[in-house]
Scaffold this motif. Structure first.
Motif, PDB file in Angstrom:
ATOM      1  N   UNK A 226       0.797  -1.221   0.000  1.00 14.89           N
ATOM      2  CA  UNK A 226       0.000   0.000   0.000  1.00 14.89           C
ATOM      3  C   UNK A 226       0.836   1.280   0.000  1.00 14.89           C
ATOM      4  N   UNK A 227       2.055   1.256   0.525  1.00 11.60           N
ATOM      5  CA  UNK A 227       2.895   2.454   0.550  1.00 11.60           C
ATOM      6  C   UNK A 227       3.293   2.898  -0.848  1.00 11.60           C
ATOM      7  N   UNK A 228       3.397   1.972  -1.779  1.00  9.29           N
ATOM      8  CA  UNK A 228       3.796   2.282  -3.152  1.00  9.29           C
ATOM      9  C   UNK A 228       2.630   2.813  -3.976  1.00  9.29           C
ATOM     10  N   UNK A 229       1.420   2.598  -3.529  1.00  4.39           N
ATOM     11  CA  UNK A 229       0.247   2.954  -4.331  1.00  4.39           C
ATOM     12  C   UNK A 229       0.165   4.447  -4.604  1.00  4.39           C
ATOM     13  N   UNK A 230       0.334   5.278  -3.584  1.00  4.06           N
ATOM     14  CA  UNK A 230       0.246   6.717  -3.767  1.00  4.06           C
ATOM     15  C   UNK A 230       1.330   7.242  -4.678  1.00  4.06           C
ATOM     16  N   UNK A 231       2.520   6.707  -4.548  1.00  6.76           N
ATOM     17  CA  UNK A 231       3.637   7.140  -5.382  1.00  6.76           C
ATOM     18  C   UNK A 231       3.363   6.834  -6.845  1.00  6.76           C
ATOM     19  N   UNK A 232       2.839   5.653  -7.138  1.00  8.85           N
ATOM     20  CA  UNK A 232       2.555   5.255  -8.514  1.00  8.85           C
ATOM     21  C   UNK A 232       1.456   6.122  -9.109  1.00  8.85           C
ATOM     22  N   UNK A 233       0.411   6.347  -8.344  1.00 12.25           N
ATOM     23  CA  UNK A 233      -0.685   7.172  -8.830  1.00 12.25           C
ATOM     24  C   UNK A 233      -0.194   8.576  -9.129  1.00 12.25           C
ATOM     25  N   UNK A 234       0.676   9.115  -8.270  1.00 13.67           N
ATOM     26  CA  UNK A 234       1.190  10.458  -8.485  1.00 13.67           C
ATOM     27  C   UNK A 234       1.952  10.535  -9.808  1.00 13.67           C
ATOM     28  N   UNK A 235       2.769   9.539 -10.104  1.00 13.06           N
ATOM     29  CA  UNK A 235       3.525   9.546 -11.359  1.00 13.06           C
ATOM     30  C   UNK A 235       2.575   9.472 -12.548  1.00 13.06           C
ATOM     31  N   UNK A 236       1.531   8.659 -12.442  1.00 15.33           N
ATOM     32  CA  UNK A 236       0.611   8.478 -13.557  1.00 15.33           C
ATOM     33  C   UNK A 236      -0.204   9.727 -13.872  1.00 15.33           C
ATOM     34  N   UNK A 237      -0.319  10.637 -12.931  1.00 15.93           N
ATOM     35  CA  UNK A 237      -1.113  11.845 -13.165  1.00 15.93           C
ATOM     36  C   UNK A 237      -0.243  13.083 -13.375  1.00 15.93           C
ATOM     37  N   UNK A 238       1.046  12.919 -13.422  1.00 12.23           N
ATOM     38  CA  UNK A 238       1.951  14.059 -13.625  1.00 12.23           C
ATOM     39  C   UNK A 238       2.079  14.363 -15.112  1.00 12.23           C
ATOM     40  N   UNK A 239       2.085  15.635 -15.430  1.00 12.80           N
ATOM     41  CA  UNK A 239       2.234  16.069 -16.822  1.00 12.80           C
ATOM     42  C   UNK A 239       3.581  15.621 -17.371  1.00 12.80           C
ATOM     43  N   UNK A 240       4.654  15.789 -16.604  1.00  9.69           N
ATOM     44  CA  UNK A 240       5.970  15.411 -17.111  1.00  9.69           C
ATOM     45  C   UNK A 240       6.037  13.927 -17.451  1.00  9.69           C
ATOM     46  N   UNK A 241       5.413  13.090 -16.627  1.00  7.45           N
ATOM     47  CA  UNK A 241       5.409  11.653 -16.900  1.00  7.45           C
ATOM     48  C   UNK A 241       4.583  11.335 -18.141  1.00  7.45           C
ATOM     49  N   UNK A 242       3.425  11.965 -18.269  1.00 11.80           N
ATOM     50  CA  UNK A 242       2.582  11.735 -19.449  1.00 11.80           C
ATOM     51  C   UNK A 242       3.305  12.153 -20.721  1.00 11.80           C
ATOM     52  N   UNK A 243       3.975  13.297 -20.680  1.00 11.13           N
ATOM     53  CA  UNK A 243       4.736  13.757 -21.850  1.00 11.13           C
ATOM     54  C   UNK A 243       5.859  12.773 -22.161  1.00 11.13           C
ATOM     55  N   UNK A 244       6.592  12.343 -21.144  1.00 10.90           N
ATOM     56  CA  UNK A 244       7.696  11.398 -21.367  1.00 10.90           C
ATOM     57  C   UNK A 244       7.197  10.105 -21.992  1.00 10.90           C
ATOM     58  N   UNK A 245       6.064   9.617 -21.522  1.00 10.59           N
ATOM     59  CA  UNK A 245       5.506   8.369 -22.052  1.00 10.59           C
ATOM     60  C   UNK A 245       5.089   8.539 -23.508  1.00 10.59           C
ATOM     61  N   UNK A 246       4.449   9.653 -23.839  1.00 13.46           N
ATOM     62  CA  UNK A 246       4.046   9.883 -25.230  1.00 13.46           C
ATOM     63  C   UNK A 246       5.264  10.070 -26.133  1.00 13.46           C
ATOM     64  N   UNK A 247       6.292  10.735 -25.639  1.00 17.78           N
ATOM     65  CA  UNK A 247       7.529  10.873 -26.419  1.00 17.78           C
ATOM     66  C   UNK A 247       8.160   9.506 -26.665  1.00 17.78           C
ATOM     67  N   UNK A 248       8.120   8.651 -25.648  1.00 18.05           N
ATOM     68  CA  UNK A 248       8.662   7.298 -25.808  1.00 18.05           C
ATOM     69  C   UNK A 248       7.821   6.494 -26.797  1.00 18.05           C
ATOM     70  N   UNK A 249       6.525   6.712 -26.815  1.00 23.21           N
ATOM     71  CA  UNK A 249       5.658   6.046 -27.807  1.00 23.21           C
ATOM     72  C   UNK A 249       6.126   6.380 -29.224  1.00 23.21           C
ATOM     73  N   UNK A 250       6.457   7.642 -29.457  1.00 26.85           N
ATOM     74  CA  UNK A 250       6.931   8.046 -30.785  1.00 26.85           C
ATOM     75  C   UNK A 250       8.286   7.421 -31.066  1.00 26.85           C
ATOM     76  N   UNK A 251       9.184   7.452 -30.087  1.00 26.17           N
ATOM     77  CA  UNK A 251      10.521   6.878 -30.280  1.00 26.17           C
ATOM     78  C   UNK A 251      10.445   5.392 -30.623  1.00 26.17           C
ATOM     79  N   UNK A 252       9.497   4.694 -30.038  1.00 20.38           N
ATOM     80  CA  UNK A 252       9.367   3.251 -30.267  1.00 20.38           C
ATOM     81  C   UNK A 252       8.496   2.889 -31.471  1.00 20.38           C
ATOM     82  N   UNK A 253       7.852   3.854 -32.051  1.00 20.15           N
ATOM     83  CA  UNK A 253       6.908   3.569 -33.138  1.00 20.15           C
ATOM     84  C   UNK A 253       7.561   2.839 -34.304  1.00 20.15           C
ATOM     85  N   UNK A 254       8.821   3.168 -34.602  1.00 18.21           N
ATOM     86  CA  UNK A 254       9.504   2.535 -35.731  1.00 18.21           C
ATOM     87  C   UNK A 254      10.318   1.314 -35.302  1.00 18.21           C
TER      88      UNK A 254
END
Length: 151
Positions: free
Chosen positions: A11-39
């Motif tokens: 349960x201690x890890x749950x809040x930390x994970x949720x925080x990362x999933x709702x951060x703008x910087x994390x969302x941007x990084x994930x979408x950038x990685x989606x593009x990098x991996x597309x090819x």
């Protein structure tokens, strides 16, 4: 399901994970990685654009950026689509910021000696989900293309 089980047992890890999933910087990084991996080939130059974006645009230390890039890569491996990450951006960013995200997606695509048609397809899908008009999508592509240093 795995995340639900982890939350029950750790349960201690749950809040930390949720925080990362709702951060703008994390969302941007994930979408950038989606593009990098597309090819199906993530070039070092693409990873450097992602790191530089996190350091410059989000005032992140280099080691924090490296950690977030690793997190983004793992998240893309487990991801079933863009929507959860796009939703974070739609909820927290304005139109100008979303256009900047699209331009950064293009910068990743052009980082490894030119865009691949699969990268373009991913960027188009993300731009549509971000409600970025097609004219802004094209302008972002042109700005990114112009910023590529000549060989």
């Amino acid at each position: 399901m795995l995340k639900t089980l982890q939350a029950l047992f750790f349960p201690d890890d749950r809040g930390k994970e949720t925080a990362v999933e709702t951060r703008v910087d994390a969302a941007v990084a994930i979408l950038l990685m989606e593009v990098a991996r597309a090819d199906f080939d993530v070039a070092d130059d693409e990873l450097e654009v992602i790191r530089r974006t996190l350091v410059d645009d989000f005032a992140m230390a280099r080691d924090e950026a490296d950690e977030l890039v690793r997190h983004a890569a793992a998240e893309v491996d487990d991801s079933t689509g863009f929507f959860p990450f796009v939703r974070v951006l739609n909820e927290q960013l304005g139109s100008d910021q979303k256009r900047q995200v699209v331009e950064t997606l293009w910068r990743v695509a052009y980082a490894d000696a030119g865009k691949h048609h699969l990268e373009e397809s991913v960027i188009r899908q993300i731009a549509d989900l971000l409600y970025v008009p097609h004219s802004d999508f094209i302008r972002a592509r042109l700005r990114a293309e112009e910023s590529v240093p000549p060989d």
